[in-house]
Design a protein around this motif. Structure first.
Motif, PDB file in Angstrom:
ATOM      1  N   GLN A  74       0.921  -1.095   0.154  1.00 41.08           N
ATOM      2  CA  GLN A  74      -0.135  -0.083   0.121  1.00 41.08           C
ATOM      3  C   GLN A  74       0.865   1.193  -0.134  1.00 41.08           C
ATOM      4  O   GLN A  74       0.554   2.193  -0.517  1.00 41.08           O
ATOM      5  N   LEU A  75       1.898   1.306   0.653  1.00 41.71           N
ATOM      6  CA  LEU A  75       2.982   2.389   0.623  1.00 41.71           C
ATOM      7  C   LEU A  75       3.281   2.493  -0.531  1.00 41.71           C
ATOM      8  O   LEU A  75       3.591   3.837  -1.093  1.00 41.71           O
ATOM      9  N   GLY A  76       3.893   1.579  -1.201  1.00 45.11           N
ATOM     10  CA  GLY A  76       4.550   1.598  -2.490  1.00 45.11           C
ATOM     11  C   GLY A  76       3.488   2.457  -3.730  1.00 45.11           C
ATOM     12  O   GLY A  76       3.702   3.123  -4.435  1.00 45.11           O
ATOM     13  N   LEU A 111       3.761   5.866  -5.593  1.00 43.81           N
ATOM     14  CA  LEU A 111       3.644   6.096  -7.148  1.00 43.81           C
ATOM     15  C   LEU A 111       2.533   6.915  -7.477  1.00 43.81           C
ATOM     16  O   LEU A 111       2.813   7.807  -8.537  1.00 43.81           O
ATOM     17  N   ARG A 112       1.503   6.910  -6.776  1.00 43.44           N
ATOM     18  CA  ARG A 112       0.420   8.193  -6.918  1.00 43.44           C
ATOM     19  C   ARG A 112       1.052   9.646  -6.757  1.00 43.44           C
ATOM     20  O   ARG A 112       0.680  10.443  -7.506  1.00 43.44           O
ATOM     21  N   SER A 113       1.757   9.683  -5.798  1.00 43.64           N
ATOM     22  CA  SER A 113       2.484  10.972  -5.363  1.00 43.64           C
ATOM     23  C   SER A 113       3.380  11.637  -6.335  1.00 43.64           C
ATOM     24  O   SER A 113       3.230  12.635  -6.774  1.00 43.64           O
ATOM     25  N   ALA A 120       3.176  10.424  -9.536  1.00 42.50           N
ATOM     26  CA  ALA A 120       2.193  10.832 -10.814  1.00 42.50           C
ATOM     27  C   ALA A 120       1.860  12.313 -10.529  1.00 42.50           C
ATOM     28  O   ALA A 120       1.745  12.946 -11.609  1.00 42.50           O
ATOM     29  N   ARG A 121       1.172  12.523  -9.550  1.00 42.69           N
ATOM     30  CA  ARG A 121       0.698  13.858  -9.448  1.00 42.69           C
ATOM     31  C   ARG A 121       1.411  14.933  -9.342  1.00 42.69           C
ATOM     32  O   ARG A 121       1.437  16.002 -10.117  1.00 42.69           O
ATOM     33  N   LYS A 122       2.835  14.665  -8.899  1.00 44.59           N
ATOM     34  CA  LYS A 122       3.898  15.659  -8.927  1.00 44.59           C
ATOM     35  C   LYS A 122       4.211  15.857 -10.402  1.00 44.59           C
ATOM     36  O   LYS A 122       4.689  16.885 -10.897  1.00 44.59           O
ATOM     37  N   LEU A 123       4.269  14.884 -11.250  1.00 42.20           N
ATOM     38  CA  LEU A 123       4.785  14.995 -12.790  1.00 42.20           C
ATOM     39  C   LEU A 123       3.670  15.494 -13.478  1.00 42.20           C
ATOM     40  O   LEU A 123       4.024  16.393 -14.460  1.00 42.20           O
TER      41      LEU A 123
END
Length: 236
Positions: free
Chosen positions: A15-17, A21-23, A25-28
């Motif tokens: 879940q942490l991984g 990845l979502r974080s 992707a949002r930054k990108l």
């Protein structure tokens, strides 16, 4: 040889991984949006570095194979803070003459103002008479030549302290018989970040951007054609 089985990571670690990845992707996505905004802003800055507003005042248009370029230089002020020494009226007139020569026209450059008038020395009677006589000779020469007259003058400068932030010039097409304008264009050049953008854009192609007077002369010729005051193409 016995096979080794690696245990799956615990559910909390998986879940942490996924959260990482979502974080990422949002930054990108945010970075991509910011980059797109910067590109659009840079393009807007570059597009507004120069502008032209024109008006048609009569039916007279450029015809024949000759033009006269009449330079109206501003007064030379002894106060350097006025900014008048930062104008490029003479360069714009020469650039306009060069463009017409490249189109095949015979160009005759003239100065509308005498040195006495430009240097503010028209207070004495003899200097004032010399300035009036110069203007009379120029007007008579223009009428005798009979070629269309392009009058180039400074319309104003915007200053931020000692720095010129915008140049405004005026180009008028005069009927040599009356010396009245049949067409007028107000040209504006804005200094600032757009010049750095223009420099970077042209350096990509290993060349420098054209100086402002060449760009404004090109803009004026294009607008003259759009307004029907100048034939398209070159003359033979």
């Amino acid at each position: 040889m016995p096979l080794e089985f690696k245990p799956y990571p615990p559910p909390g670690q998986r879940q942490l991984g996924r959260e990482l990845l979502r974080s990422l992707a949002r930054k990108l996505i945010v970075l991509a949006v910011l980059a797109a905004v910067l590109v659009l802003w840079a393009g807007w800055q570059y597009s507004r570095r120069q502008s032209v507003d024109s008006e048609t005042l009569g039916d007279y248009r450029i015809d024949g194979d000759a033009v006269s370029v009449l330079l109206v230089q501003p007064d030379i002020s002894l106060d350097l803070g006025t900014g008048l020494r930062g104008d490029y009226t003479a360069q714009l007139a020469r650039a306009l003459a060069t463009q017409f020569e490249q189109l095949g026209y015979r160009v005759r450059p003239l100065s509308a103002r005498s040195d006495e008038e430009r240097f503010g020395q028209a207070s004495r009677r003899e200097d004032k008479d010399a300035a009036i006589a110069h203007q009379a000779r120029v007007a008579q020469s223009l009428r005798e030549t009979g070629a269309p007259v392009l009058r180039v003058s400074l319309d104003g400068l915007d200053n931020d302290g000692a720095v010129v932030t915008a140049h405004r010039y005026r180009i008028e097409l005069l009927d040599p018989r009356t010396l009245q304008p049949s067409w007028r264009a107000a040209l504006t050049w804005r200094e600032g970040r757009s010049q750095s953008i223009a420099l970077l854009w042209h350096l990509r192609r290993n060349r420098l951007p054209p100086p402002l007077w060449d760009s404004l002369a090109t803009l004026a010729v294009q607008r003259m054609r759009e307004d029907g005051k100048l034939p398209s193409g070159t003359i033979h």
